[in-house]
Each structure stands twice: as structure tokens, then as C-alpha cells.
Design a protein around this motif. Structure first.
Motif, short mmCIF file in Angstrom:
data_model
loop_
_atom_site.label_atom_id
_atom_site.label_comp_id
_atom_site.label_asym_id
_atom_site.label_seq_id
_atom_site.Cartn_x
_atom_site.Cartn_y
_atom_site.Cartn_z
N SER A 324 0.89 -1.15 0.04
CA SER A 324 0.26 0.19 -0.19
C SER A 324 0.79 1.29 0.13
CB SER A 324 -0.89 0.05 1.22
OG SER A 324 -0.10 -0.06 2.49
N GLU A 325 2.11 1.06 0.11
CA GLU A 325 3.01 2.26 0.13
C GLU A 325 4.60 1.76 -0.47
OE1 GLU A 325 3.17 4.05 4.02
OE2 GLU A 325 5.20 5.19 3.34
N ALA A 326 5.00 2.74 -1.21
CA ALA A 326 6.24 2.33 -1.89
C ALA A 326 7.02 3.94 -2.06
CB ALA A 326 6.32 1.77 -2.91
N ALA A 327 8.45 3.75 -2.33
CA ALA A 327 9.23 4.95 -2.25
C ALA A 327 9.51 4.82 -3.84
CB ALA A 327 10.31 5.03 -1.73
N PHE A 328 9.39 6.07 -4.68
CA PHE A 328 9.99 5.92 -6.13
C PHE A 328 10.91 7.16 -6.22
CE2 PHE A 328 8.84 7.27 -10.50
CZ PHE A 328 9.25 6.40 -11.14
N TYR A 329 11.56 6.81 -7.35
CA TYR A 329 12.42 7.82 -7.72
C TYR A 329 12.83 7.92 -9.11
CZ TYR A 329 15.84 11.59 -7.64
OH TYR A 329 16.54 12.61 -8.04
N LEU A 330 12.62 8.94 -9.83
CA LEU A 330 13.00 9.12 -11.41
C LEU A 330 14.24 9.84 -11.57
CD1 LEU A 330 12.25 8.20 -14.32
CD2 LEU A 330 10.45 10.09 -14.24
N ASN A 379 5.97 7.54 -2.16
CA ASN A 379 6.78 8.63 -1.19
C ASN A 379 7.90 8.93 -2.57
OD1 ASN A 379 5.59 8.03 1.03
ND2 ASN A 379 6.86 6.47 1.60
N VAL A 380 7.95 10.41 -2.50
CA VAL A 380 9.21 10.48 -3.60
C VAL A 380 9.91 11.94 -3.18
CG1 VAL A 380 7.64 9.94 -5.53
CG2 VAL A 380 7.60 12.27 -4.77
N PHE A 381 10.66 12.32 -3.80
CA PHE A 381 11.49 13.39 -3.68
C PHE A 381 11.42 14.39 -4.88
CE2 PHE A 381 15.10 16.22 -3.88
CZ PHE A 381 15.27 16.93 -2.71
N ASP A 382 10.53 15.35 -4.61
CA ASP A 382 10.19 16.36 -5.82
C ASP A 382 9.35 16.01 -6.44
OD1 ASP A 382 10.02 18.54 -7.54
OD2 ASP A 382 12.11 18.78 -7.93
N LEU A 383 8.00 16.07 -5.97
CA LEU A 383 6.75 15.62 -6.57
C LEU A 383 6.60 15.96 -7.89
CD1 LEU A 383 3.34 16.18 -4.38
CD2 LEU A 383 3.51 16.44 -6.93
N ASN A 401 1.77 10.90 -2.34
CA ASN A 401 1.53 11.66 -1.15
C ASN A 401 2.27 12.08 -0.20
OD1 ASN A 401 2.06 9.38 0.28
ND2 ASN A 401 0.33 9.71 1.71
N TYR A 402 3.54 11.90 -0.31
CA TYR A 402 4.89 12.35 0.31
C TYR A 402 5.89 12.98 -0.52
CZ TYR A 402 8.82 12.61 3.39
OH TYR A 402 10.01 12.93 4.00
N ASP A 403 6.20 14.10 -0.35
CA ASP A 403 7.23 14.86 -1.10
C ASP A 403 8.31 15.03 0.03
OD1 ASP A 403 8.86 16.24 -2.41
OD2 ASP A 403 7.51 17.30 -3.54
N MET A 404 9.50 14.51 0.12
CA MET A 404 10.43 14.85 0.81
C MET A 404 11.01 16.28 0.56
SD MET A 404 14.09 12.79 1.44
CE MET A 404 15.48 13.41 2.08
N LEU A 405 11.20 16.66 -0.42
CA LEU A 405 11.66 18.07 -0.78
C LEU A 405 10.50 19.12 -0.40
CD1 LEU A 405 13.41 19.89 -2.27
CD2 LEU A 405 12.05 19.66 -4.37
N LEU A 406 9.44 19.01 -0.47
CA LEU A 406 8.39 20.06 0.11
C LEU A 406 8.41 20.12 1.48
CD1 LEU A 406 5.46 19.65 -2.38
CD2 LEU A 406 6.65 21.49 -1.91
N GLN A 480 2.51 22.56 10.75
CA GLN A 480 2.40 22.83 9.66
C GLN A 480 1.95 21.78 8.72
OE1 GLN A 480 6.72 23.38 9.15
NE2 GLN A 480 6.60 25.63 8.59
N ASP A 481 1.18 20.96 9.48
CA ASP A 481 0.71 19.62 8.61
C ASP A 481 -0.30 20.16 7.76
OD1 ASP A 481 0.31 20.28 11.29
OD2 ASP A 481 -0.16 18.06 11.70
N SER A 482 -1.33 21.08 7.78
CA SER A 482 -2.08 21.54 7.04
C SER A 482 -1.43 22.35 5.97
CB SER A 482 -3.43 22.17 7.82
OG SER A 482 -3.30 23.41 7.65
N LEU A 483 -0.61 22.97 6.24
CA LEU A 483 0.17 23.98 5.11
C LEU A 483 0.79 22.94 4.26
CD1 LEU A 483 1.63 26.49 3.96
CD2 LEU A 483 3.50 26.03 5.67
N TYR A 484 1.35 21.77 4.57
CA TYR A 484 1.97 20.81 3.84
C TYR A 484 0.84 19.84 2.89
CZ TYR A 484 4.21 16.27 2.64
OH TYR A 484 4.53 15.24 2.01
N ASP A 485 0.01 19.37 3.78
CA ASP A 485 -1.13 18.43 3.14
C ASP A 485 -2.18 19.24 2.39
OD1 ASP A 485 -0.38 16.14 4.08
OD2 ASP A 485 -1.35 16.39 5.96
#
Length: 886
Positions: A324-330, A379-383, A401-406, A480-485
DNA sequence: TTGGTCACG
DNA sequence: ACGTACGTGACCAAT
């Protein structure tokens, strides 16, 4: 490693450079015990870089023993008047020596002698024993040691950069040989070591004289033959000084050192000692590096080598993707992801890590379904980059749904970076390298071998997953969760769509403009050359300054670091004095439009006839967006000539519209809201013209009817000034009044709007207490300089503390409007596209039959983005080009 | 790479 | 008394 290569390091000098390289981070680099560590840390980095570049077989680091040396006996004031070495650096020196010991490297110092002399002596011994000798220092004095087998490396600004002085290079730089350099110094003296040479003789004269005479001894034998001149007089008068200076400048190459070449052998690293040392000083990065280098004994799980499976069309069928969850990088090479070359991708599931250079695998089952499945959280870096890259492959990503950079940008945008490695390092994870380390930069940028590449990507996906809990936790702590989400993550998708859509540009319109402006420019050029009496490069501020202020003798009103200022501000005041000035201003304006907007824009129109900007979402200090490649947020509008550019921006359908809607005075409305000032709120709530209202207030009038256009203009400038964290000087300069008058306006303003003053005071106070300023949506800007001792630095931070919440809250608001707008367009199933954002303005590409609905919904959505204590107003305009959308 | 200049909000 | 408006990006010349 070379057979016999001896590296001699000037310890004090390198430590000094190291200290100042990270001087600004002095307070950030401390050990758990509170010891400053910036010089130790940087010394190690510089040391590593020397090892890598020079590959020595033998090393010795020489230090100065104390202040008293044989040179101070000769000349009492030797190095006198020099600023005392800061204590923050002195206290680090013993630790540098300790570190060297753990590293198996000999340090040495000798009573009465400087490090230079130790190095001079050992380099001579090494040379005679057949070693290649490398000397590293920050002090150019050492270059006198250069010879066939001795190269002197002088450290440059960058940590790893050094300039290599061979005898040939010496000749190029100084015009003299290394030995002659001593004589050159004898004539010049050395102001940093505080000894004089011959009066009025600098590097140029000294070099010429030595090139002519070879040495000062020979020079003084022939000095009487020189023809009478001030120089001759000075040489004769200062003969003693010159000979003393020569003695002081000469490095003793036969000093009585108690070490020999056998002491320069590198011993094995004392691993346990070094580890203990790093732990004591809190050097996590070096600890992590050790774990890898030494294998076994891996204390930090961060540094494990990751096992990965390379995916190919043959094994892809066995890939299980039921998480249901994975990390991906292109990975793409280069910044511009609209065009960048695909390199590879990496994926981390509960089964393991998968990598592949075959990005076509993403276009097919099962990876395409995986990426498009909204129920599998990625989960990505730079959505935005990831989304657009995938879009180019025909994949409509869902479930990101998760952007490490943001997240990292929101948590702290102070040491901002778009590099996954750098961001990970901020969170003490050194398992992943930076892209520059792996791919290089500039011309040398390239994809490395598969093993290196895949390991790097594997490390990336691991880091994304691994740091996720910490980053989310910190967002939560910051509220900042709502700023982020609810803002940044959804906005990234909106921006991605806007960028992909792009905006249609008519090259023919631009080419027409290019011809027109081209003719105007050549005409102006000829006229200017005629007035100037010569041809020169009009685009060179230096050459222009020469013509205006030296040839034509106009008064230079302002200087820059490098010469005369020729900015509009200056030229404007010189208008009446010469016809040439107006022409230059005119030339400047048109040439700017021609090069940046006409030619610049033509260069970036893509094959689809559109420009696709990139919005940088994680760059600004305040939370605004920025736009690059091309920048569509600074297309001219103030001058009529410049505004013509906007005629080239058109809707995708010929009978469609460009629709533009901008907030009216958002920043002042935000100020009215956050300050709670009753008078200002009332002005907005009643719907007054705010600048006229301000004019009425500060000029003490009874009604806005009495406000003249001049008064309104002044009031407008004051309102702007307030938003920037006003000063009387700034205001006076901006509207050309005296400082006293400016001060009166400001005082009067604060009297009329007392809430504004208390807001400003409060903003500064709060920044001091919390260390950051904050917007209505809890976006932060850290302001360490608010505690600075330097008045200027501190004042700047104080103005920032006032401006950032205002500019940043306005940015929050339009971001919310954009998200709501995109949602509305989708809901209503409209073909209209949002195409641009210019800070307080949104621009749409509207098909003809949607104009009416757009006219209704856009202002409505913008005005209702957020509920403030004053209304938000948005004004719309439209037409068949951006030019006509007013 | 840096600094000067100028385009925008 | 200090020297000053806030936030950006692109182009050109000179290093």
C-alpha cells in the motif's frame, strides 16, 4: 599512489583558511561539549581533498611554535599589528593535531621557527632524496620554494580548490622565478607581516626591477647608473629596509629540525581512536564515512550497502507490487525536467529495492498501473518533477502523497537545497551522496557506471522512506501539517498541470518586434557613437562609464564597487546635461527588451509552439513561487514598448481569450488583517481607495475629495514602504523628499494607524523570541540575524521580520486560490486552463464559450480563498492576447 | 563565477 | 550614529 610523493602542509595557514571558510557557520559547528569545530571539520575536508588530488606516499603537517622566532629577533615588529588569531580558532588547533595523530600523520613544530622554515627544510631534503614534493599553504610566501620537483599549492576560496605554483606558473603570475620572488618581496615589503620594503614600490615595479637586475644585490651595484628619478631616490634611501626585508622574506631551508623524511611516513589509521574523536566532536558525517571505509565494525546502519535488483523486460513479470506504500525515484539529468534526458529509476517496496535504466518499463504493466494507482501511496523527492517526468512517459501518476523536498522546504528553508543528498545530510543521514558527487557538474556532468548509479539511486529511495517519519513529525511540531497537506502538496500537482499546459507564444509576433527594435537600436547606437565621438560597447557599464564620466566629463553621482554607476537612477539626473544621456536610457530600455524578452523568449519556445516555464516551489524565503526557463513572472508591463511582448502571448484557440485576474492590494489587506488596526480595516471594509484614504490621514485632511494626485502618490509610496519595513531614508530616496519630511510622514502614519506600529514592534519581538517569522498558514522564515551585533545585519533581519509574514501570507492566499480554482475547473468540466501565476495574479487560457462562466467564478474563488477581517477584492480583464487582457 | 543592470510583484 | 526599502531571474561584460 606515486612512488615517492611528499606532501607538506602549512598547518596554521590551512587551519586559518578552514576557520574562515565556515566562519558564518561558527555557531552551528559545535561539539556536544560546546567546543567550536568549524575549523577542525573543514580542515579534515581540505585534507581529504589534498589526499585525493595529490595522492602522497608521505605527509607532514608543520605548525608555528609561537610568536617569538628568529625573525622577531631581527625585526621586532615582525608580524606586529597583526590581528590576534581569534580564540575560537586557537582552541581548535590542538584538536586538529590530535585528529592528525589518529589519522597516522605526523605534526611538527619547532621553537623559534615558523612552519614555513620546517617546510622549506623538509622540501629541500625531500627534493634531494628524489621525492616529488607538494607544499600546501594559504600563504603565497611559500611559492618561493617552487622548483622542478617541488610544487606549491595555494588554497583558494573553495574548500578543495588550489592553485599550483610551478616555476613556470610563477613566471606567468609574477614575471619572476621562485628565487627571484624573494628579491621582489625585498623591494615590496609585506604589509601583512608588517615589514616595509622600498617606498612606493609595489608588485609591478618590483617585478620589473627584478626582471631587469635579477637580485637586489645586483640592483644596488648598478643603482647609481639609473637615471635620476623618484624611484632611484627611494631605492637608495631604503636600501637597509630592502636588505632586511630580504632576510625576513627568505625561508630558512636548513633549519635545525628534529624530524627527517622517515618521520613523514604515513602510519595506519587508529580506527578506534579516530572514531572516539569524531564521536566526541559530534562529526556524524565522518563517522558514517568511516563505517563504509573500514567495512566490518559498521556502527551506523545508514552506511550499509543496499542490495538491489536490476529490472529488465525479462524479470519484470516477477515484480510484486501489492504494497500500500512504496518509495519511487525517477532520475533525469539536468534541471529542466520538461526536456531532460531520462537516466534511470528506483523503487523500494517491502520486498526490496529495484532499479533500472530502462525507463520504458514504466510505460507498461505492471509499473504503469502501480504508478497510476491512487491507492498505492508513493513517497518521492520532488513531486512536481516526478509527476512531469512520468507524464512525458505517458504515465498519469496518482497516489503520490509524500514529498521529501516540500517537507524539508517547509520545515526550514534557510539552507535550501533541491538535492536529495544534501537534504538527507541536514537530517544526519549521510548514506546518500549528492548528485554533484555522483554526476559532476557543468560540462563534466555525466552518468557514471551502472554500479555507482544504481547504488546512488538505491540510497535515494531508502533515504526518502527512512527520513519520512522524522520530517512528518517535525511538520507536526511546527503546526505545518495543513500547510503541507492542504497547500503545498496539492499545489504541486496544480503547478505541474500548468507547466505541462504551457502558454502559446506567436514567434511571428516576436520576430516582427525583433526587426522593429533592431532598427531602433542601430539608429540609437549610431547617434550615441556620434555624440561620444567614438564607437564602444554600449552594453559594457565600464566602457560607458569611461565615455560619460571621463571623456564627456559628466559628474559621476554614484560609484559601485568596480567603478562608476551608470544606472537609471544616475542617468536620470544627468538628462539635462547632455543629449547623449536620453539616448542611452532609451537604448538600454529597448536593448533589455530585445535581448531578454524578444530573443530570450524565442529561444525557449518549444516544438509545440508553447513556452513551458518551471515554477520553483521550494526556493524563496517567503513562500512565493519563482519562475524560470523562461521567467514568466517578469514579462514587461510598465512601459508601452515592453508591453508589446504580451501581444505574442495568446490563447490556444484563435477565438479564445487570455483572462487575467489580480488581487487588489493583497499585501495591505493582509497587513490590515494581521495588525488588527481599526482605521485601516475600516478603510478596506468601507471600500475606500486605500492610498487616497492614507493620504487624507497623513496630510490631516477632512475628506478624500481634498486629496491631490501628488498626495495620493506620496501616500502610496508610504504604504509600500510600510510593507517593506520602512525607514525615513528609504522613503525619502524613493519619492525624492528630504529625510525630515519622510520622517514626518511616517510619524503621522503611525499616529493614524496605531495598530500598524504595534504590529511591527510585535513582529520583531516575536522573531527575536522564536527565531523565526511566521505567516497566517504557519509558513516559517528563520531569522538568525535578528540577534546580530552588526546594526546593518540586524536591521535587515528586523525589516524581514515585518515583511515576510505579509509577503508570505499573500503567497499562502493565492496558493489556496489556485488549488480551489483547479478543483472548480475540474468539477465544472471546463476546458479552460490556468496557465500562469504572477504573485497576485492568475492567468487563464479560456475557450470562447467559457468566457462568461470564467468571468463569474475566477474572481469569486480568488476572493473567497480565505476569510480575513477585511474583504479580498480581485479584478479581472480579458482579451485575445495577454496584452489585451486588461 | 561575480557584479551591474533592469524586468516583474 | 550606524546606512537602508521586501521578494525574484536573465542578460551581458569582465574575471
Amino acid at each position: 599512489m606515486a612512488d615517492k610523493k611528499l606532501l607538506l602542509i602549512d598547518g596554521n595557514s590551512v587551519a586559518f583558511r578552514a576557520f574562515y571558510a565556515l566562519y558564518r557557520q561558527l555557531d552551528k559547528f559545535t561539539s556536544p561539549d560546546g567546543l567550536h569545530t568549524n575549523a577542525i571539520y573543514t580542515f579534515k575536508n581540505m585534507f581529504d581533498s589534498m589526499l585525493k588530488q595529490l595522492q602522497p606516499s608521505n605527509i607532514l603537517v608543520a605548525f608555528d611554535a609561537g610568536k617569538v622566532t628568529f625573525r622577531t629577533e631581527m625585526f621586532q615588529d615582525y608580524k606586529g599589528g597583526r590581528q590576534k588569531t581569534p580564540n575560537e580558532l586557537l582552541e581548535q588547533l590542538p584538536f586538529i593535531k590530535e585528529m592528525l595523530e589518529h589519522l597516522g600523520v605526523k605534526s611538527y613544530e619547532l621553537e623559534n621557527y615558523e612552519a614555513d622554515d620546517i617546510i622549506g627544510t623538509l622540501s629541500k631534503m625531500g627534493d634531494e632524496a628524489g621525492y616529488e614534493v607538494a607544499v600546501v599553504s594559504g600563504d603565497r610566501d611559500l611559492t618561493q620554494l617552487a622548483s622542478k620537483h617541488v610544487t606549491v599549492y595555494i588554497t583558494k576560496n573553495g574548500v578543495g580548490e588550489m592553485e599550483a605554483y610551478t616555476p613556470e606558473h610563477m613566471k606567468e603570475v609574477n614575471g619572476v622565478t621562485p628565487t627571484e620572488y624573494i628579491d621582489m618581496k625585498a623591494l615590496m615589503g609585506d604589509s601583512s607581516d608588517n615589514y616595509p620594503g622600498v617606498t612606493k614600490v609595489g608588485p609591478k615595479t618590483a617585478s620589473n626591477l627584478i626582471q631587469q637586475y635579477g637580485s637586489i644585490e645586483n640592483l644596488y651595484e648598478h643603482v647609481e647608473e639609473m637615471k635620476k628619478s623618484k624611484l632611484k631616490e627611494n631605492l637608495i634611501n631604503d636600501k637597509d629596509k630592502a636588505f632586511l626585508a630580504k632576510k625576513l622574506a627568505t625561508i630558512d631551508r636548513d633549519s635545525p629540525i628534529a624530524v627527517g623524511l622517515e618521520d613523514t611516513k604515513i602510519n595506519s589509521v587508529d580506527i578506534a581512536g579516530l572514531r572516539e574523536f569524531y564521536e566526541r566532536l559530534g562529526f556524524k558525517k565522518f563517522l558514517a564515512e568511516m563505517s563504509v571505509a573500514t567495512d566490518g565494525n559498521v556502527s551506523s546502519e545508514d552506511m550499509q550497502k543496499y542490495d538491489y535488483v536490476e529490472l529488465t523486460s525479462d524479470n519484470i513479470a516477477q515484480l510484486k507490487l501489492d504494497d500500500s506504500e512504496a518509495a519511487f525515484y525517477l532520475e533525469m539529468l539536468g534541471d529542466n525536467y520538461h526536456l531532460a534526458q531520462f537516466v534511470a529509476f528506483a523503487l523500494k517496496t517491502s520486498d526490496g529495492i529495484y532499479v533500472s535504466k530502462d525507463v520504458a518499463l514504466l510505460e507498461e504493466s505492471p509499473l504503469k498501473e502501480f504508478l497510476q494507482n491512487p491507492d498505492i501511496k508513493k513517497n518521492v523527492f520532488d513531486l512536481k518533477r516526478t509527476y512531469i517526468g512520468l507524464n512525458r512517459l505517458g504515465v498519469q501518476a496518482e497516489g503520490i502523497n509524500y514529498d521529501m523536498l516540500l517537507a524539508s522546504y517547509l520545515i526550514n528553508n534557510e539552507n535550501n537545497s533541491n538535492d536529495l543528498g544534501e537534504v538527507a545530510h541536514l537530517y544526519d543521514n549521510y548514506a546518500v551522496k549528492t548528485d554533484v558527487e555522483v554526476y559532476g557538474k557543468g560540462k563534466k556532468q555525466a552518468v557514471p557506471d551502472d554500479e555507482t548509479l544504481f547504488s546512488h539511486l538505491a540510497a535515494k529511495v531508502v533515504a526518502i522512506d527512512k527520513l519520512k517519519p522524522a520530517l512528518l513529525e517535525e511538520l507536526k511540531d511546527h503546526e505545518q501539517d495543513s500547510l503541507y497537506d492542504e497547500i503545498e502538496v496539492p499545489l504541486a500537482f496544480v503547478l505541474a498541470k500548468m507547466e505541462i499546459t504551457g502558454m502559446k507564444v506567436l514567434p511571428t509576433t516576436l520576430i516582427q518586434l525583433e526587426n522593429e527594435f533592431g532598427m531602433q537600436l542601430s539608429k540609437l547606437e549610431e547617434e550615441i557613437y556620434l555624440e561620444a565621438g567614438e564607437r564602444f560597447n554600449l552594453n559594457s557599464p565600464k566602457q560607458l562609464g569611461h565615455i560619460l564620466f571621463e571623456k564627456l566629463n559628466l559628474p559621476p553621482l554614484k560609484k559601485t564597487k568596480t567603478g562608476y554607476s551608470t544606472s537609471v537612477e544616475v542617468l536620470d539626473q544627468l538628462r539635462s546635461q547632455s543629449k547623449i544621456v536620453d539616448k542611452i536610457l532609451n537604448y538600454r530600455q529597448i536593448s533589455k527588451i530585445q535581448s531578454t524578452y524578444v530573443k530570450g523568449l524565442l529561444d525557449v519556445v518549444q516544438a509545440d509552439g508553447r513556452v513551458h516555464t518551471r515554477y520553483l516551489q521550494t526556493l524563496t524565503a517567503t513562500g512565493r513561487l519563482s519562475s524560470v526557463d523562461p521567467n514568466l513572472q517578469n514579462i514587461p508591463t510598465r512601459s508601452e514598448e515592453g508591453k508589446q511582448i504580451r501581444k505574442a502571448f495568446v490563447p490556444s484557440q484563435e477565438d479564445g481569450y487570455i483572462f487575467s485576474c489580480d488581487y487588489s492590494q493583497v499585501e495591505l489587506r493582509v497587513l490590515a488583517h494581521v495588525s488588527g488596526d481599526e482605521n485601516m480595516q475600516e478603510a478596506f471594509n468601507t471600500g475606500y481607495d486605500i492610498h487616497a484614504h492614507t493620504a487624507m490621514k497623513i496630510f490631516h485632511l477632512n475628506s478624500t475629495d481634498e486629496v491631490t494626485p501628488d498626495m495620493r502618490r506620496t501616500a502610496k509610496a508610504v504604504n509600500f514602504g510600510i510593507v517593506y519595513g520602512i525607514s525615513d531614508y528609504g522613503l525619502s530616496k524613493n519619492i525624492g523628499i528630504t529625510r525630515k519630511q519622510a520622517k514626518e510622514f511616517i510619524d503621522s502614519y503611525f499616529e493614524q494607524y496605531p495598530g500598524i506600529r504595534s504590529f511591527m514592534d510585535q513582529a520583531i519581538k516575536s522573531a527575536r523570541e522564536k527565531g523565526y517569522a511566521e505567516t497566517i498558514m504557519h509558513r516559517r522564515r528563520y531569522l538568525p540575524d535578528i540577534h546580530a551585533k552588526n546594526f546593518n545585519v540586524r536591521s535587515f533581519a528586523e525589516r524581514t521580520a515585518i515583511n515576510s509574514p505579509i509577503q508570505g501570507s499573500a503567497a499562502d492566499i493565492i496558493k489556496i486560490a489556485m488549488i480551489n480554482m483547479q478543483k472548480k475547473l475540474t468539477e465544472l468540466n471546463l476546458k479552460t486552463k490556468m496557465v500562469l501565476q504572477v504573485h497576485d495574479e492568475l492567468i487563464f487560457d479560456v475557450p470562447k464559450d467559457e468566457l462568461e462562466i470564467i468571468k463569474k467564478i475566477v474572481p469569486e474563488v480568488m476572493q473567497n480563498a480565505i476569510k480575513l477581517d477585511v474583504p479580498l477584492i480581485a479584478d479581472a480583464g480579458w482579451g485575445h492576447s495577454w496584452y489585451d487582457a486588461k
